[in-house]
Scaffold this motif. Sequence first.
Motif, PDB file in Angstrom:
ATOM      1  N   ILE A   1       0.857  -1.184   0.000  1.00  0.00           N
ATOM      2  CA  ILE A   1       0.000   0.000   0.000  1.00  0.00           C
ATOM      3  C   ILE A   1       0.891   1.232   0.000  1.00  0.00           C
ATOM      4  O   ILE A   1       1.657   1.448   0.930  1.00  0.00           O
ATOM      5  N   ASN A   2       0.774   2.004  -1.063  1.00  0.00           N
ATOM      6  CA  ASN A   2       1.485   3.276  -1.154  1.00  0.00           C
ATOM      7  C   ASN A   2       0.653   4.208  -2.036  1.00  0.00           C
ATOM      8  O   ASN A   2      -0.383   3.805  -2.556  1.00  0.00           O
TER       9      ASN A   2
ATOM     10  N   LYS B   1      -7.238  -6.110  -3.537  1.00  0.00           N
ATOM     11  CA  LYS B   1      -6.408  -6.772  -2.538  1.00  0.00           C
ATOM     12  C   LYS B   1      -6.925  -6.560  -1.124  1.00  0.00           C
ATOM     13  O   LYS B   1      -6.749  -7.399  -0.261  1.00  0.00           O
ATOM     14  N   TYR B   2      -7.543  -5.396  -0.892  1.00  0.00           N
ATOM     15  CA  TYR B   2      -8.000  -5.022   0.440  1.00  0.00           C
ATOM     16  C   TYR B   2      -9.430  -4.483   0.364  1.00  0.00           C
ATOM     17  O   TYR B   2      -9.644  -3.273   0.394  1.00  0.00           O
ATOM     18  N   PRO B   3     -10.422  -5.361   0.257  1.00  0.00           N
ATOM     19  CA  PRO B   3     -11.810  -4.912   0.116  1.00  0.00           C
ATOM     20  C   PRO B   3     -12.277  -3.994   1.251  1.00  0.00           C
ATOM     21  O   PRO B   3     -13.140  -3.140   1.046  1.00  0.00           O
ATOM     22  N   ASP B   4     -11.680  -4.148   2.429  1.00  0.00           N
ATOM     23  CA  ASP B   4     -12.060  -3.291   3.552  1.00  0.00           C
ATOM     24  C   ASP B   4     -11.636  -1.836   3.348  1.00  0.00           C
ATOM     25  O   ASP B   4     -12.060  -0.957   4.104  1.00  0.00           O
ATOM     26  N   SER B   5     -10.821  -1.572   2.341  1.00  0.00           N
ATOM     27  CA  SER B   5     -10.406  -0.191   2.066  1.00  0.00           C
ATOM     28  C   SER B   5     -11.553   0.653   1.522  1.00  0.00           C
ATOM     29  O   SER B   5     -11.510   1.881   1.599  1.00  0.00           O
TER      30      SER B   5
ATOM     31  N   TYR C   1     -13.012   3.072   4.049  1.00  0.00           N
ATOM     32  CA  TYR C   1     -12.093   4.186   4.305  1.00  0.00           C
ATOM     33  C   TYR C   1     -12.148   5.200   3.165  1.00  0.00           C
ATOM     34  O   TYR C   1     -12.238   6.404   3.398  1.00  0.00           O
ATOM     35  N   LEU C   2     -12.118   4.720   1.935  1.00  0.00           N
ATOM     36  CA  LEU C   2     -12.172   5.620   0.780  1.00  0.00           C
ATOM     37  C   LEU C   2     -13.469   6.409   0.765  1.00  0.00           C
ATOM     38  O   LEU C   2     -13.476   7.611   0.483  1.00  0.00           O
ATOM     39  N   MET C   3     -14.569   5.743   1.077  1.00  0.00           N
ATOM     40  CA  MET C   3     -15.862   6.423   1.099  1.00  0.00           C
ATOM     41  C   MET C   3     -15.878   7.516   2.167  1.00  0.00           C
ATOM     42  O   MET C   3     -16.392   8.612   1.935  1.00  0.00           O
TER      43      MET C   3
ATOM     44  N   LEU D   1      -4.238   3.565   6.114  1.00  0.00           N
ATOM     45  CA  LEU D   1      -4.642   2.338   5.430  1.00  0.00           C
ATOM     46  C   LEU D   1      -3.758   1.167   5.840  1.00  0.00           C
ATOM     47  O   LEU D   1      -4.246   0.063   6.064  1.00  0.00           O
ATOM     48  N   LYS D   2      -2.464   1.393   5.941  1.00  0.00           N
ATOM     49  CA  LYS D   2      -1.550   0.333   6.371  1.00  0.00           C
ATOM     50  C   LYS D   2      -1.934  -0.162   7.761  1.00  0.00           C
ATOM     51  O   LYS D   2      -1.991  -1.367   8.009  1.00  0.00           O
ATOM     52  N   LYS D   3      -2.199   0.766   8.662  1.00  0.00           N
ATOM     53  CA  LYS D   3      -2.552   0.378  10.033  1.00  0.00           C
ATOM     54  C   LYS D   3      -3.868  -0.378  10.066  1.00  0.00           C
ATOM     55  O   LYS D   3      -4.003  -1.375  10.766  1.00  0.00           O
TER      56      LYS D   3
END
Length: 95
Positions: free
Chosen positions: A27-28, A39-43, A46-48, A86-88
């Motif tokens: 993630i960068n 890769k990270y559906p839970d993101s 956060y994006l929303m 996001l990394k955390k």
Amino acid sequence: MPQINAEIILRKAAKSAGVIWINYMTINKHITIEDLIEKYPDSVHYLMQKGIRCLICGEPMWGTLEEAAKEKGFSDAEIGTFVDELKKKLLVPNL
């Protein structure tokens, strides 16, 4: 050696050593929105929250996290914070 091959080798070495593999380089700010949510559906949540469009939100978005955030007027510092958050949220196991 291409990155994917090096990553596979490192994952196998970590597994054989009994170490949990956490790839912080995945993630960068250059990650595409498509790759991020794949890769990270839970993101998506956060994006929303940040008002950043993504494929699942109903608005197709192509490009990187940085491009999407800049389109919304976020600064480089804020984008760096997004990456760290996001990394955390996505990569560090809840202990």
